[in-house]
Design an enzyme around this catalytic site. Structure first.
Site, PDB file in Angstrom:
ATOM      1  N   ASP A  29       0.776  -1.254   0.000  1.00  6.78           N
ATOM      2  CA  ASP A  29       0.000   0.000   0.000  1.00  6.78           C
ATOM      3  C   ASP A  29       0.806   1.304   0.000  1.00  6.78           C
ATOM      4  O   ASP A  29       1.749   1.442   0.777  1.00  6.78           O
ATOM      5  CB  ASP A  29      -0.864   0.099   1.265  1.00  6.78           C
ATOM      6  N   PHE A  86       1.887  -0.945   9.989  1.00  4.95           N
ATOM      7  CA  PHE A  86       0.930  -1.112   8.903  1.00  4.95           C
ATOM      8  C   PHE A  86       0.528   0.257   8.321  1.00  4.95           C
ATOM      9  O   PHE A  86       1.071   1.290   8.691  1.00  4.95           O
ATOM     10  CB  PHE A  86      -0.300  -1.893   9.414  1.00  4.95           C
TER      11      PHE A  86
HETATM   12  C1  FRU Z   1      -4.049  -3.574   2.596  1.00  2.62           C
HETATM   13  C2  FRU Z   1      -3.423  -4.006   3.900  1.00  2.62           C
HETATM   14  C3  FRU Z   1      -3.792  -3.046   5.018  1.00  2.62           C
HETATM   15  C4  FRU Z   1      -2.670  -3.222   5.991  1.00  2.62           C
HETATM   16  C5  FRU Z   1      -1.490  -3.424   5.077  1.00  2.62           C
HETATM   17  C6  FRU Z   1      -0.450  -4.326   5.633  1.00  2.62           C
HETATM   18  O1  FRU Z   1      -3.384  -4.040   1.483  1.00  2.62           O
HETATM   19  O2  FRU Z   1      -3.825  -5.328   4.206  1.00  2.62           O
HETATM   20  O3  FRU Z   1      -5.066  -3.278   5.548  1.00  2.62           O
HETATM   21  O4  FRU Z   1      -2.481  -2.104   6.816  1.00  2.62           O
HETATM   22  O5  FRU Z   1      -2.006  -3.955   3.885  1.00  2.62           O
HETATM   23  O6  FRU Z   1       0.690  -4.304   4.854  1.00  2.62           O
END
Ligand code: FRU
Length: 455
Positions: A29, A86
């Site tokens: 992300d 995250f």
């Molecule tokens: C979306 C996700 C988020 C999370 C991140 C972890 O792709 O699953 O919900 O914060 O990726 O890398």
């Protein structure tokens, strides 16, 4: 798993030329998108030492003046005893509401999810870090987390300043809901409301919420809530959105729009996020991949690319209102735009923006080399578009082969703008109402674009 020493250099087979990819390691992300001091800052989910998503997420960092040439900077946030880092966002706390500022220096504040896992214990909570040097280095807040509801799925905070109420608003995804909170100082948060639709299958969840204010064609303000929708086993995926109102506490979707609205009909657009501080423009970037096969794609020391930056706009009225997307002008100003007026176009390596005006109502665009191809089938009368990449080269998973379908309606001008860059194709209908993003892994560069009457 791969150690850093084994990683190959910056110019390998699947490396895009003008889409952002990190030098080495894993990327998913986009995080903390913000335009600050003349730079577009792109932070992202990153593991600098592995090429899979395996319990050690950091925030990588890159910046660009023009959304095309990116400079990779040192990792901004690393895991600590409270968990790995995250997704989340960054806000410019100009009035130092958080108190993290020092003298004249006001902070950029990163709001992110700490993902904690130990044995059978799994928890997610929201934490802060601040930067006093324009987003290069961050200090974590000593009293993290700032919002812990004891939940296992509670992530991806998106914060913005509500000018009317003079307070911060934060959206956080919690399974199949988006919870909305408010705060005076970014440290203490109060829940305001919970948004859900009740139309998700039992295993479907939301991630990466965003709430943006947009202008309609007749100059009215609308709020759009954007979420990435997935399943817990990561099979179905897409960026969904709702057009409605935000009253400072709750998001209220407009009624009357019956179909589920998605930003992109392609398989490879997830975790969409918009830049903060771009005035009234909503410039959006997504992770150009899909959880179902992202960890099986061929790699040469790095995995993951971002979509081309796009500018979102609202088009249509009432229950026909939808988001349209155009390639950000910063990008079109820099990249070659090649207009193709013949039925066949050949070159050494396709790379850039290809504009294909079409006379045909129905037909097929084939993009490929002598062996491998991606087919785009369009039918303006039926209002349909299909993309088939089952013979595009290496296939990382079954989902890669399915024929993806999109809606092709309301186009006054026939044709497409197609962005091609080494291992990705992004299709924009002329109006920007239909957009599809797709990866492919061909052995040799794609060289030909062919338009045919046959479907
Ligand atoms: C979306 C996700 C988020 C999370 C991140 C972890 O792709 O699953 O919900 O914060 O990726 O890398």
């Amino acid at each position: 798993m791969m150690s850093k020493e084994n990683l190959i250099n910056y110019t390998d087979n699947y490396r895009p030329e003008f889409h952002y990819s990190c030098r080495s390691g894993w990327m998913n992300d986009p995080n903390g998108l913000i335009f600050f001091n003349g730079y577009y800052h792109l932070y992202y989910q990153h593991d600098p030492d592995r090429i899979v998503h395996d319990g050690s997420m950091h925030w990588g960092h890159a910046r660009s003046k023009n959304l095309v040439d990116w400079e990779e900077l040192p990792v901004a946030l690393s895991p600590d005893e409270k968990g790995e880092i995250f997704s989340g966002c960054i806000v410019d706390d100009r009035d130092n509401t958080s108190g993290f500022g020092e003298g004249d220096l006001t902070p950029l504040v990163a709001v992110f999810t700490h993902n904690f896992e130990s044995g059978t214990i799994k928890k997610q909570y929201q934490s802060l870090a601040f930067s006093l040097d324009g987003g290069i280095s961050f200090t974590k807040y000593e009293n993290n987390p700032v919002l812990d509801l004891g939940l296992q799925d509670f992530r991806d905070p998106k914060v913005f300043w509500d000018e009317k109420a003079k307070r911060w608003i934060m959206l956080v995804a919690a399974l199949n809901t988006v919870r909305i909170f408010s705060s005076e100082n970014l440290r203490a948060w109060t829940q305001e409301s919970v948004f859900s639709t009740g139309d998700l299958a039992e295993d479907e969840i939301w991630e990466c919420p965003d709430l943006v204010c947009m202008e309609t064609e007749d100059g009215k303000k609308k709020w759009v809530l954007i979420v990435s929708q997935n399943t817990l086993d990561y099979r179905k995926t897409g960026v969904r959105y709702f057009i409605g109102e935000f009253d400072g506490s709750s998001f209220l979707p407009d009624t009357g729009i019956s179909k589920k609205q998605f930003l992109d009909f392609g398989r490879d657009n997830y975790a969409a996020a918009t830049f903060q501080k771009t005035e009234n423009r909503n410039i959006q970037i997504s992770w150009m991949d899909c959880w179902a096969y992202a960890q099986n794609t061929p790699e040469k020391g790095f995995r993951g690319i971002m979509t081309i930056p796009r500018e979102l706009f609202l088009t249509g009225t009432k229950n026909k209102m939808q988001i349209g997307q155009r390639i950000a002008t910063e990008v079109t100003e820099r990249l070659p735009e090649i207009r193709i007026n013949s039925r066949r176009y050949d070159t050494g390596k396709l790379s850039g923006i290809y504009i294909l005006p079409l006379q045909l109502k129905k037909g097929r665009i084939r993009i490929g080399n002598t062996k491998e191809k991606v087919d785009i089938k369009f039918d303006y009368e039926a209002g349909e578009i299909y993309v088939d990449r089952s013979r595009s080269g290496f296939i990382p998973g079954d989902e890669f082969c399915e024929i993806k379908e999109g809606i092709l309606s309301g186009e006054t001008e026939k044709g497409f703008q197609i962005v091609i860059d080494t291992s990705s194709i992004e299709i924009f209908s002329m109006s920007g109402k239909t957009v599809g993003s797709f990866l492919y892994y061909a052995e040799r560069p794609f060289q030909t674009i062919e338009v045919n009457e046959e479907m």
